[in-house]
Design a protein around this motif. Structure first.
Motif, short mmCIF file in Angstrom:
data_model
loop_
_atom_site.label_atom_id
_atom_site.label_comp_id
_atom_site.label_asym_id
_atom_site.label_seq_id
_atom_site.Cartn_x
_atom_site.Cartn_y
_atom_site.Cartn_z
N UNK A 76 -34.26 -32.79 -16.41
CA UNK A 76 -34.95 -31.83 -17.27
C UNK A 76 -36.47 -31.99 -17.19
N UNK A 77 -36.94 -33.24 -17.20
CA UNK A 77 -38.39 -33.48 -17.12
C UNK A 77 -38.94 -33.04 -15.77
N UNK A 78 -38.21 -33.31 -14.70
CA UNK A 78 -38.67 -32.89 -13.37
C UNK A 78 -38.73 -31.36 -13.29
N UNK A 79 -37.76 -30.70 -13.89
CA UNK A 79 -37.69 -29.24 -13.86
C UNK A 79 -38.77 -28.61 -14.77
N UNK A 80 -38.86 -29.08 -16.00
CA UNK A 80 -39.77 -28.48 -16.98
C UNK A 80 -41.19 -29.06 -16.92
N UNK A 81 -41.35 -30.23 -16.32
CA UNK A 81 -42.62 -30.93 -16.18
C UNK A 81 -43.15 -31.51 -17.49
N UNK A 82 -42.24 -31.73 -18.44
CA UNK A 82 -42.57 -32.47 -19.66
C UNK A 82 -41.27 -33.09 -20.18
N UNK A 83 -41.39 -34.18 -20.96
CA UNK A 83 -40.18 -34.87 -21.45
C UNK A 83 -39.34 -33.98 -22.37
N UNK A 84 -38.03 -34.05 -22.18
CA UNK A 84 -37.10 -33.31 -23.02
C UNK A 84 -36.01 -34.29 -23.46
N UNK A 85 -35.97 -34.63 -24.76
CA UNK A 85 -34.95 -35.56 -25.25
C UNK A 85 -33.54 -34.97 -25.09
N UNK A 86 -32.59 -35.85 -24.81
CA UNK A 86 -31.22 -35.41 -24.58
C UNK A 86 -30.67 -34.64 -25.79
N UNK A 87 -30.96 -35.09 -27.00
CA UNK A 87 -30.39 -34.48 -28.20
C UNK A 87 -31.14 -33.25 -28.70
N UNK A 88 -32.16 -32.81 -27.99
CA UNK A 88 -32.96 -31.68 -28.45
C UNK A 88 -32.33 -30.34 -28.07
N UNK A 89 -32.72 -29.29 -28.77
CA UNK A 89 -32.24 -27.95 -28.42
C UNK A 89 -32.80 -27.51 -27.06
N UNK A 90 -33.97 -28.05 -26.71
CA UNK A 90 -34.56 -27.72 -25.41
C UNK A 90 -33.68 -28.20 -24.25
N UNK A 91 -32.90 -29.28 -24.47
CA UNK A 91 -32.00 -29.77 -23.42
C UNK A 91 -30.96 -28.69 -23.11
N UNK A 92 -30.47 -28.01 -24.11
CA UNK A 92 -29.54 -26.91 -23.88
C UNK A 92 -30.19 -25.79 -23.09
N UNK A 93 -31.43 -25.47 -23.44
CA UNK A 93 -32.15 -24.41 -22.73
C UNK A 93 -32.36 -24.76 -21.26
N UNK A 94 -32.82 -25.99 -20.99
CA UNK A 94 -33.10 -26.36 -19.60
C UNK A 94 -31.81 -26.50 -18.80
N UNK A 95 -30.74 -26.96 -19.42
CA UNK A 95 -29.45 -27.05 -18.72
C UNK A 95 -28.97 -25.66 -18.33
N UNK A 96 -29.10 -24.70 -19.22
CA UNK A 96 -28.74 -23.32 -18.90
C UNK A 96 -29.58 -22.76 -17.77
N UNK A 97 -30.87 -23.07 -17.79
CA UNK A 97 -31.76 -22.60 -16.72
C UNK A 97 -31.40 -23.24 -15.38
N UNK A 98 -31.10 -24.53 -15.40
CA UNK A 98 -30.75 -25.22 -14.16
C UNK A 98 -29.47 -24.67 -13.53
N UNK A 99 -28.45 -24.44 -14.35
CA UNK A 99 -27.20 -23.89 -13.78
C UNK A 99 -27.43 -22.45 -13.32
N UNK A 100 -28.36 -21.76 -13.94
CA UNK A 100 -28.73 -20.41 -13.50
C UNK A 100 -29.41 -20.46 -12.12
N UNK A 101 -30.25 -21.47 -11.89
CA UNK A 101 -30.88 -21.66 -10.58
C UNK A 101 -29.80 -21.89 -9.52
N UNK A 102 -28.85 -22.77 -9.83
CA UNK A 102 -27.75 -23.04 -8.91
C UNK A 102 -26.98 -21.76 -8.61
N UNK A 103 -26.66 -21.01 -9.64
CA UNK A 103 -25.89 -19.77 -9.46
C UNK A 103 -26.64 -18.77 -8.60
N UNK A 104 -27.94 -18.66 -8.78
CA UNK A 104 -28.73 -17.76 -7.94
C UNK A 104 -28.67 -18.16 -6.47
N UNK A 105 -28.73 -19.48 -6.22
CA UNK A 105 -28.62 -19.97 -4.85
C UNK A 105 -27.24 -19.69 -4.27
#
Length: 161
Positions: A76-105
């Motif tokens: 998540x930090x490598x993708x977003x370029x800032x720390x994202x705690x595992x238990x945060x709501x932002x972790x859900x957002x970045x996980x959704x974005x990452x799987x979306x990147x995979x799906x696009x590929x």
């Protein structure tokens, strides 16, 4: 070491597309290529987060990319370029974005080979002892990966005709 997914009902081109997209996405953001572990597991007894997305068209497939609590914040930090705690709501957002990147590929890989699919919106699940349960008539395949940062898993479910 590159692995081949355990064959399920989708054509081999779909399996190749999914595995290539997952490995390329991880490598693109973290710099190291994940290695496939020999022991396959379906359930995950650790804290983890899963990005889930489906494909429909020439094949009906569901992909879950499950990240443990150690690797998820690193990726998540490598993708977003800032720390994202595992238990945060932002972790859900970045996980959704990452799987979306995979799906696009995956879609681009398949389109180049005249195999047509569209992707759904991503869904995210998080918890301990995560168990993704398939419906009847669905074939499921798993690939487990290890990285310097931690572990992640790939789960591919396909409609069996």
């Amino acid at each position: 070491m590159s692995a081949t997914l355990i064959p399920v009902s989708p054509p081999a081109v779909v399996l190749a597309a999914v595995q290539a997209a997952v490995e390329q996405t991880y490598t693109r953001f973290c710099g190291d290529k994940p290695t496939v572990e020999s022991e396959m597991q379906a359930d995950h007894d650790c804290e983890c987060v899963a990005g889930i997305i489906s494909f429909f068209g020439d094949a009906a497939i569901s992909l879950a990319w499950v990240l443990d609590a150690a690797v998820a914040p690193v990726l998540a930090q490598k993708f977003a370029r800032f720390p994202i705690p595992f238990d945060s709501s932002e972790m859900g957002d970045v996980t959704g974005e990452l799987v979306n990147v995979i799906a696009g590929d995956v879609v681009a890989y398949l389109e180049a080979r005249k195999f047509h699919v569209k992707m759904s919106l991503p869904t995210v699940a998080r918890g301990a002892r995560l168990r993704l349960m398939p419906d009847k008539g669905v074939s499921v395949s798993h690939v487990n990966y290890a990285t310097r940062a931690g572990k992640f898993w790939l789960r591919l479910a396909a409609q069996v005709d």
